[in-house]
Design an enzyme around this catalytic site. Structure first.
Site, short mmCIF file in Angstrom:
data_model
loop_
_atom_site.label_atom_id
_atom_site.label_comp_id
_atom_site.label_asym_id
_atom_site.label_seq_id
_atom_site.Cartn_x
_atom_site.Cartn_y
_atom_site.Cartn_z
N GLY A 176 1.24 -3.93 4.02
CA GLY A 176 1.06 -5.38 4.19
C GLY A 176 2.28 -6.05 4.79
N CYS A 200 0.80 -1.23 0.00
CA CYS A 200 0.00 0.00 0.00
C CYS A 200 0.83 1.27 0.00
CB CYS A 200 -0.94 0.02 1.19
SG CYS A 200 -2.10 -1.34 1.15
N HIS A 213 -8.60 4.02 -2.40
CA HIS A 213 -7.18 3.71 -2.21
C HIS A 213 -6.71 2.85 -3.38
CE1 HIS A 213 -3.52 2.14 -0.58
NE2 HIS A 213 -4.01 1.25 0.24
N CYS A 243 0.10 2.47 6.28
CA CYS A 243 0.35 1.12 6.80
C CYS A 243 0.58 0.22 5.59
CB CYS A 243 -0.82 0.61 7.64
SG CYS A 243 -2.40 0.60 6.80
#
Lengths: 504, 401
Positions: free
Chosen positions: B389, B91, B357, B387
């Site tokens: 993965g 991300c 997102h 944040c």
């Protein structure tokens, strides 16, 4: 060719008839050497047009010689033993000539592995022909190609379900899932069907060796299989916590093997099984269950005495942990991670929380007081849906929310491993105490078998005696002594037990 | 060390990440190429001066495969000497791409680079690149893998964020995003997506639901409860045995939206600023990535922010505005609690819960968003973090010049 374990003759049609002799129930070094000799003969004889494999009693009741396997402690020796057999089967499988297996009677995992390398499997469809699967959770995974060939034959999901079950399949059911290719009604038809296949398939190979057949069905990264592995990994891990390594090794061997071809897959499987045979938990479980010992001779009342004492003590230790300030979820999860049937507080509830009182000593006033306060407000346990947990009509719902008001957990909590160790040590010392007290079971090995099969003691330990022996008698004694100084005499190891352990 | 200066930030509007989404008809390489073309024309670049194009993309397979960054360079008809590289930090890929471009400039190895990202989630769906992390039994067992939604619910359980808490946060995100659009606060960065006839395809972020209320969110079922029942809750509890059971509080309305989009940030040194007479809008003060516990997975932003602050010799109180990607509401709540940051400074124009997102692009998008807002409010410093993965976090600190 007449060997101890195998008879081989070439008939008038130049078909090699290889018959496994049922006096060799166990697959060991001698069996494998005979097998290699027979296969080499077949491979070197150009006249041979095909091979028919059968078992002289119609049974494939083969098993690994586990005693022999466990006696191999050196990784290279294990790996060499496994691959020697596996390579021979692979050599026959890729000979290019048709290989047919005739199946009747009982067929067990190891026998199944032997016939899986043949190109065509024909079974007699009668009530005696059955395929016996035995959950690999408590023992070893297939080691001569089973984890590679079965998924390629019946699919990933079906193969994993079979390996993790105690299913018995009839010939018809085996045909349905394509474990076998043909069934016949009469015994005499077996050989004719085999000859028919050989005549019609002069060149034969496994479908996984056929480059013309490309299937995405077995690709671990097809969208369907990817989802399957992601969720299966989790459910198997959740069911075994961090124990029962053969389950993890099985799914790893299948997944890793399917990312490559059979040749690499066989090496992957052999490396996994080599690791597994050396694993302490696997060895413990096999050692305790291997000798076909029986717990039948133990009287039911003795089993019950052990069981109720074991459960009450376990529940009492859980409540003591609570009194010591350990949070209830941590206590319960420690019990579950150890693979006890349930957390200690849940066991207390199911036996009525009064049961805890039976196991208290003079230092346990606070435990007794907690139990009485709960009884005063009718939280007696599962029977009235209120105990350490709230239940709805007997179904566990959640830990009683007000428990933290009655016994507030400490700000600093111990590690889960510390809680697990204390529960395990308390349980083992309870069992040792009863072993001396009841003296009805003389053999600690029989006791271990009873513990894991009848009492609910975690199977992966291989029993209390076996576990202590594996992890170190002196270490166990020292840690128990430390516990006894802090938590009470129930942790003192009886000197007679130490003697038994040392000669065990 | 050279200063990495930010000259420009552009992004496409975000289209709903499904077949009916407006950007579904546009290939991801075209989204990325539009961003590059826009940077070229807005800044009158001779693209021969661009050293590298770094693009984040989380599912680099199929039409996003084979180095989509270089492919986009070619499709944008940039000079053949411009290289392209695709990066994946899940991300945070878009922010990582910016950081790499900045690092090239800071180290003196590039004079002018683009950092950005692209993701067409409607065409290359979430999860389509597979991976050993979740599929390989050995790896999944050893890392106690759970899907991100379970991690988000685990985070909410561990830190006591109720359904009410996460839903309230989601409502505020929608309100802020809606006000930002009404006020046209994204205008400096947004580039409408048009077809070859110059006909508009998408001009606004279409995922938003400005009329969201506590009542409308309350009607949604938790998304990850069923998934949890199939073993993942147990895995989370194996790793966090102090927890009795996972409270499933996240759903489609308080988690980031699945959308399509692309973004780019033009970064260069002072020589390039002079050559093109470009105004340096901000400089990169510092950036950092960290690893954190992978099962709860989403606690990395606070750690990465602290690491970046330390590298910049700054305190939390030195930051005027924060962009903390709204992957899940609980992640932002935890970030604000861990860093003791007031909500009035965080995601002031809403975030991914309202706007969506697009995995590989978001980091670059929200860097542009915070820079635009710092200029509008005439403030100085911004911290962008996401944040990531498998338990990671990436953060970047920018300062207006």
């Amino acid at each position: 060719m007449n060997l101890n374990n195998i008879k081989l003759f070439v008939d008038e049609h130049n078909v090699a008839n290889l018959s496994l002799q049922s006096n060799s129930i166990l697959i060991n070094e001698e069996f494998i050497n005979d097998f290699i000799e027979a296969i080499n003969f077949i491979c070197n004889n150009k006249k041979i047009k095909g091979v028919i494999i059968s078992s002289d009693q119609g049974k494939y009741d083969y098993d690994y010689d586990l005693n022999f396997l466990l006696s191999l402690t050196n990784a290279k020796a294990i790996f060499d033993f496994i691959t020697k057999f596996s390579k021979t089967l692979r050599k026959l499988e890729t000979i290019g000539k048709p290989i047919v297996s005739l199946i009747e009677g009982e067929i067990k995992l190891c026998g199944l592995e032997i016939i899986l390398h043949s190109h065509y499997r024909i079974a007699l469809d009668d009530s005696k022909t059955n395929f016996y699967f035995k959950n690999i959770k408590y023992s070893l995974i297939p080691s001569i190609g089973g984890s590679q060939r079965l998924p390629r034959l019946v699919g990933i999901n079906e193969s994993i379900n079979l390996f993790l079950s105690n299913k018995i399949l009839s010939a018809e059911e085996a045909l349905k899932i394509k474990l076998i290719d043909e069934i016949v009604k009469e015994k005499e038809q077996l050989i004719n069907a085999a000859r028919h296949y050989i005549v019609n398939n002069p060149v034969s190979l496994q479908k996984w060796d056929n480059k013309k057949i490309q299937s995405n069905k077995l690709n671990p990264f097809s969208s369907q299989n990817l989802g399957y592995f992601i969720s299966k990994n989790a459910s198997l891990h959740a069911n075994t916590a961090d124990h029962y390594p053969s389950v993890k090794v099985l799914i790893s061997s299948i997944y890793e093997g399917l990312n490559t071809d059979v040749n690499s897959g066989l090496k992957i499987e052999a490396r996994h099984i080599t690791w597994l045979i050396q694993n302490i938990e696997t060895r413990s479980m096999i050692e305790t269950t291997i000798l076909h010992k029986s717990t039948e001779k133990i009287q039911e009342d003795i089993i019950q005495k052990f069981k109720s004492s074991f459960e009450e003590n376990y529940a009492a230790e859980g409540v003591r942990l609570l009194i010591n300030g350990v949070s209830a979820p941590l206590i319960e999860n420690a019990g579950k991670r150890l693979d006890f049937n349930a957390g200690p507080l849940e066991i207390a509830d199911s036996n009525e929380i009064q049961c805890v009182i039976n196991h208290l000593d003079s230092t346990d006033a606070a435990v007794a007081s907690l139990i009485r306060s709960m009884q005063k407000i009718n939280r007696n346990g599962l029977s009235n849906d209120k105990g350490f947990y709230d239940y709805k009509k007997g179904i566990k719902h959640n830990i009683w929310p007000d428990l933290i008001n009655l016994i507030p957990p400490s700000k600093i909590q111990p590690s889960i491993e510390e809680v697990e160790t204390r529960l395990l040590y308390s349980s083992i010392n309870n069992i040792f105490y009863n072993f001396i007290k009841h003296s009805a079971i003389k053999d600690p090995k029989i006791c271990d078998l009873m513990l894991i099969k009848k009492i609910g003691f975690p199977f992966w330990t291989g029993g209390a005696f076996n576990w202590v022996k594996k992890y170190g008698i002196d270490f166990f004694n020292k840690k128990s002594n430390e516990y006894s100084k802090v938590f009470g005499s129930r942790f003192v190891v009886n000197p007679d037990i130490l003697k038994i352990l040392k000669s065990f | 060390m050279n200063e990495a200066l930010i000259f420009d930030t552009v992004r496409t509007p975000r289209g709903k990440g499904k077949k009916s989404g407006s950007l579904n008809e546009v290939a991801p390489v075209q989204l990325a190429a539009k961003v590059l073309k826009s940077l070229e024309s807005r800044n009158n670049l001779n693209t021969e001066d661009v050293d590298d194009v770094v693009l984040g993309c989380v599912h680099p397979i199929g039409e996003q495969g084979a180095d989509i960054a270089r492919t986009a360079v070619l499709e944008a008809n940039w000079h053949q000497t411009v290289s392209g590289v695709q990066v994946d930090r899940f991300c945070a890929s878009g922010l990582e791409a910016v950081n790499i471009a900045a690092a090239q400039v800071m180290s003196g190895q590039s004079s002018l680079s683009v950092g950005g990202g692209v993701e067409s989630m409607s065409r290359v769906p979430l999860g389509s690149s597979g991976g050993a992390w979740m599929a390989d039994p050995t790896v999944a067992y050893n890392s106690y893998f759970v899907p991100q939604g379970i991690s988000a619910d685990l985070l909410a359980t561990k830190y006591n964020y109720s359904r009410n808490d996460v839903d309230s946060y989601a409502v505020s995100s929608q309100k802020r995003a809606s006000e930002a659009w009404k006020d046209n606060r994204f205008k400096n960065s947004i580039i409408p997506v048009k077809d070859q006839n110059d006909l508009p395809i998408l001009e606004v972020d279409e995922y938003m639901r400005p009329d969201t209320t506590m009542q409308s969110l309350g009607a949604l079922d938790p998304s990850f409860e069923k998934m949890g029942e199939h073993g993942f809750d147990d895995i989370a509890i194996l790793k966090y045995p102090e927890i009795e059971s996972i409270k499933h509080v996240h759903h489609a309305g308080n988690s980031s939206g699945i959308v399509d989009g692309s973004a780019g940030v033009l970064i260069g040194n002072k020589e390039m600023a002079d050559k093109y007479n470009l105004k340096a809008r901000a400089r990169i003060r510092s950036f950092a990535s960290i690893g954190s516990e992978p099962t709860i997975m989403l606690t990395g932003p606070a750690d990465s922010a602290e690491k970046a602050l330390k590298k910049a010799n700054m305190n939390v109180s030195d930051i005027d505005l924060f962009e903390m990607n709204e992957a899940f509401a609980a992640v932002v709540l935890r970030f604000m609690e861990a860093l003791k940051v007031d909500h009035s400074k965080v995601n002031v124009n809403g975030g991914a819960i309202a706007l969506g997102h697009p995995l590989g692009a978001t980091g670059a998008i929200i860097l542009g968003t915070v820079l635009d807002e710092l200029e509008r409010r005439d403030l100085s410093t911004g911290l962008i973090t996401l944040c990531v993965g498998a338990g990671m976090g990436t953060a970047t600190i920018i300062e207006r010049v």
